[in-house]
Design a protein around this motif. Sequence first.
Motif, PDB file in Angstrom:
ATOM      1  N   ILE A 522       7.546  10.673   5.210  1.00  0.00           N
ATOM      2  CA  ILE A 522       6.666   9.238   6.568  1.00  0.00           C
ATOM      3  C   ILE A 522       8.261   8.595   6.806  1.00  0.00           C
ATOM      4  CG2 ILE A 522       7.751   8.374   3.723  1.00  0.00           C
ATOM      5  CD1 ILE A 522       3.962   7.180   4.785  1.00  0.00           C
ATOM      6  N   GLN A 523       7.837   8.228   8.121  1.00  0.00           N
ATOM      7  CA  GLN A 523       8.335   7.367   8.893  1.00  0.00           C
ATOM      8  C   GLN A 523       7.944   5.707   8.948  1.00  0.00           C
ATOM      9  OE1 GLN A 523      10.201   9.613  11.960  1.00  0.00           O
ATOM     10  NE2 GLN A 523      11.300  10.937  10.348  1.00  0.00           N
ATOM     11  N   PRO A 524       8.690   4.383   9.313  1.00  0.00           N
ATOM     12  CA  PRO A 524       7.715   3.299   9.707  1.00  0.00           C
ATOM     13  C   PRO A 524       7.573   3.516  11.274  1.00  0.00           C
ATOM     14  CG  PRO A 524      10.121   3.045   9.158  1.00  0.00           C
ATOM     15  CD  PRO A 524       9.901   4.984   9.179  1.00  0.00           C
ATOM     16  N   GLY A 525       6.462   3.540  11.384  1.00  0.00           N
ATOM     17  CA  GLY A 525       5.276   3.533  12.431  1.00  0.00           C
ATOM     18  C   GLY A 525       4.337   5.185  12.117  1.00  0.00           C
ATOM     19  N   ASP A 526       4.320   5.688  11.060  1.00  0.00           N
ATOM     20  CA  ASP A 526       2.593   6.972  11.165  1.00  0.00           C
ATOM     21  C   ASP A 526       2.045   5.952  10.190  1.00  0.00           C
ATOM     22  OD1 ASP A 526       4.966   8.529  12.144  1.00  0.00           O
ATOM     23  OD2 ASP A 526       5.399   8.859   9.324  1.00  0.00           O
ATOM     24  N   GLU A 527       0.863   6.950  10.867  1.00  0.00           N
ATOM     25  CA  GLU A 527      -0.585   6.480  10.424  1.00  0.00           C
ATOM     26  C   GLU A 527      -0.889   7.291   9.106  1.00  0.00           C
ATOM     27  OE1 GLU A 527      -2.597   6.719  14.447  1.00  0.00           O
ATOM     28  OE2 GLU A 527      -1.590   5.639  15.619  1.00  0.00           O
ATOM     29  N   VAL A 528      -0.890   6.194   8.739  1.00  0.00           N
ATOM     30  CA  VAL A 528      -1.243   6.900   6.871  1.00  0.00           C
ATOM     31  C   VAL A 528      -3.017   6.182   6.811  1.00  0.00           C
ATOM     32  CG1 VAL A 528       0.616   7.373   6.670  1.00  0.00           C
ATOM     33  CG2 VAL A 528      -0.995   5.754   6.518  1.00  0.00           C
ATOM     34  N   SER A 529      -3.154   7.340   5.983  1.00  0.00           N
ATOM     35  CA  SER A 529      -4.902   6.867   5.202  1.00  0.00           C
ATOM     36  C   SER A 529      -4.662   6.810   3.394  1.00  0.00           C
ATOM     37  CB  SER A 529      -5.869   8.107   5.713  1.00  0.00           C
ATOM     38  OG  SER A 529      -5.856   9.079   4.806  1.00  0.00           O
ATOM     39  N   PHE A 530      -4.950   6.063   2.779  1.00  0.00           N
ATOM     40  CA  PHE A 530      -5.055   5.931   1.144  1.00  0.00           C
ATOM     41  C   PHE A 530      -5.735   5.537   0.541  1.00  0.00           C
ATOM     42  CE2 PHE A 530      -3.039   2.368   3.435  1.00  0.00           C
ATOM     43  CZ  PHE A 530      -4.618   1.501   2.634  1.00  0.00           C
ATOM     44  N   VAL A 531      -5.600   5.792  -0.681  1.00  0.00           N
ATOM     45  CA  VAL A 531      -7.103   4.945  -1.167  1.00  0.00           C
ATOM     46  C   VAL A 531      -5.798   4.002  -2.785  1.00  0.00           C
ATOM     47  CG1 VAL A 531      -8.295   6.174  -1.569  1.00  0.00           C
ATOM     48  CG2 VAL A 531      -6.369   6.359  -2.793  1.00  0.00           C
ATOM     49  N   LEU A 532      -6.988   2.298  -3.158  1.00  0.00           N
ATOM     50  CA  LEU A 532      -5.940   2.049  -4.046  1.00  0.00           C
ATOM     51  C   LEU A 532      -5.542   2.295  -5.296  1.00  0.00           C
ATOM     52  CD1 LEU A 532      -7.750  -1.684  -2.468  1.00  0.00           C
ATOM     53  CD2 LEU A 532      -5.315  -0.370  -2.210  1.00  0.00           C
ATOM     54  N   ASP A 533      -4.343   2.424  -5.508  1.00  0.00           N
ATOM     55  CA  ASP A 533      -4.933   2.890  -7.327  1.00  0.00           C
ATOM     56  C   ASP A 533      -5.062   2.337  -7.713  1.00  0.00           C
ATOM     57  OD1 ASP A 533      -3.708   3.960  -9.816  1.00  0.00           O
ATOM     58  OD2 ASP A 533      -1.848   3.239  -9.367  1.00  0.00           O
ATOM     59  N   ASP A 534      -6.107   3.140  -9.346  1.00  0.00           N
ATOM     60  CA  ASP A 534      -6.731   1.849 -10.031  1.00  0.00           C
ATOM     61  C   ASP A 534      -6.019   1.012 -10.671  1.00  0.00           C
ATOM     62  OD1 ASP A 534      -8.533   4.293  -9.771  1.00  0.00           O
ATOM     63  OD2 ASP A 534      -8.032   5.268 -11.469  1.00  0.00           O
TER      64      ASP A 534
END
Length: 693
Positions: A522-534
């Motif tokens: 992973i590098q700066p500028g990458d588009e990512v999807s995620f979920v918030l930790d519990d």
Amino acid sequence: VKFEEVISENSKAVVLRPPKFIPSSRRGAPQSASEKRGELQLLRPDGTVERIPFEVTDDYKPLVEGDEVSCTVIMYKPTQSLMATRVVLVKPFPEGREQGIVVFEKERRYGFIQSVNRVDRLYFHLSNFLDTTDGDVSGREVEFNVSKEKQGDSHTATRITFLPAGTVSFDTRDNTRYIGTVQLTPSSGWSNSRSFQNRDPDFKESAIAYVTQILESTDDETAKAAKPLPVKRSEFVDRGTVLRPGDEIEYSIATLIATGESRAVDIVRIRSAAERSRVSGRILENRELGFITTVSEFSGYILPVDDEKPLFFDTSELFNLTWKQIQAGSEVEFNVLEQPNGNKSAVTIKAVPSGTIVLYTPVCNCFCVVNKPCGATTSGTLQFQAVVSEEEPSGTGEAEEQEEELDIPVGDDPVAPPQPTPTPNELGSEQEITFESAALGNKFPFALLRAGDVAKCQVQKHRQTKALVATQVDVVALSEEGRQVGEVVSTKENRYGFIRTAAKPSGIFFRLNSVVLNTRDIQPGDEVSFVLDDGAEDRATRVVILPRGSSVVVGEQQFVGKVTRVPATQRASKFASTAFGGSKRKDTVGVIELTDTTDLAKTFPEVKELPFVLRDLLDPKVVPQVGDVVQFRVATIRTRGKPKCVQVEVVQRAETIERTRKVVTVARPEPRQPRGPDGTKGFTWVRTCIAVV
């Protein structure tokens, strides 16, 4: 001069009244002479009986009424009265006497006796012996009286005499011979019985099993007599005999005097359990394979490959093996012994090389949805979704080329589950598939697995339980529940980083080990999807790198607008950014003014102009000019929450205007270099360019 005359020696007498005298070693105060006198009943040779007194000395042994003694009879000449001297105990009075064995003696001249008639031990002191002792009385058989006095919690044994070896018996024996079968206790087979332990000096060398009597009658009274009896190894006629469960034995019954408990004695084995089962059963010809589940010194269980019910086996059936050479999980082959009542057991057991048995048969490769995530020691469950096609897409095609060209997503979302195909006959859509954490592939941490994730796996069926088990589980898509889109703004020390979203421009923290399904770093500028930790609103997990342009959502409605600024070419943008001091991004972005903002205002109020770049053109060869009317769609950048123009197409050209070329010289007011060593002011930078006026 002699005042006394000896009448007879070694005369027999019986104690009528013992003296009240207490030996000096035990009395607390001086005693009178009368307390040293007692009375005997003298038995004369002619059969007559006469009562005579006697007197004891300080070293006399305590006597009780009824004791048989021997004495010397003398006559006092002045008064012609008789008296007994030299009184020696011959036979204690039998009433109240008990027998036992000295089981414990201390060097401090005291110990304990195990009585035949009592469960609790009795205390004694060496001074309580009527016979002379050499100081070591441990294990001797004795007879004694029990005093009402207590030493601690134990009664005291007094007037102790020795008995010949073999005199004391703790039980009564029935000479009737019985036939029974051996059965071990439910816990661990050979066990201890405290009731025997307290009365058996050599109990440490024995152990307890249980035997059930074989009866022909079934009436209630006979059934009561058939209760399990304890068996001690020391009671075998042949001490080298080792009993096993199911062995047929012949024995007698001994009953303890103290408690009335019974046990088997004088044991002789008639037939072993294996011999009995072979006589009554039938051995099947086909050899079978299985696993050892449990094994002990005498028996164990085998789980056949094609059956869920374990089979019992006797360790005497092991072929060229001992019970210590096998363990749980060992692979073996065997024959099945079937009894008339339907019970089965394993015989003629032989070990086979490890890996010979194959428990799982492959079913298919398929996509499954996670129902229950697995843990480090717990299994998870999957739900069948679709069979993996034999011809999988290569991953490159016209859609991806268009995505690269237009910088917009084409087709399905990259984290969306694959479309299911019809369910095959061998897998039910409602049948669960279990898997372990060790089956997870592609370095996916089991702690980041969630319900709803899609995995590609190989399904196998267990030959015994028919249960489905997944192996080679590779997670290919994550659940969309709660997922957000953002842009990586920084990474630190290859350990953590921050993701910028439209809702939180300051950034959300994430760790690099929470990045999953990644094909590159992973590098700066990458588009990512995620979920918030519990339980945390500022920490992201289950981060997935998205393809370029995935964060752009294109609307379906088309809008019309007029170009107010044309995006510069790549070459012009470099010139503008250096010569005119402008921003590279501003000079390379064009602007379209909306003709009608009614529909767009619902989503983005106060937006009247939208940016676009050259790669947003539907046809890159047709570059719009200022004043051209264009048709376009509106795309939203989810990482920033801002709209932009995509799929821009010219629908009407503006009127031709006169363009004049003029040469313009631009001079920087400040020198670009510091003063030189000769004191000059440096150089003045002059650039010449062609500008359109």
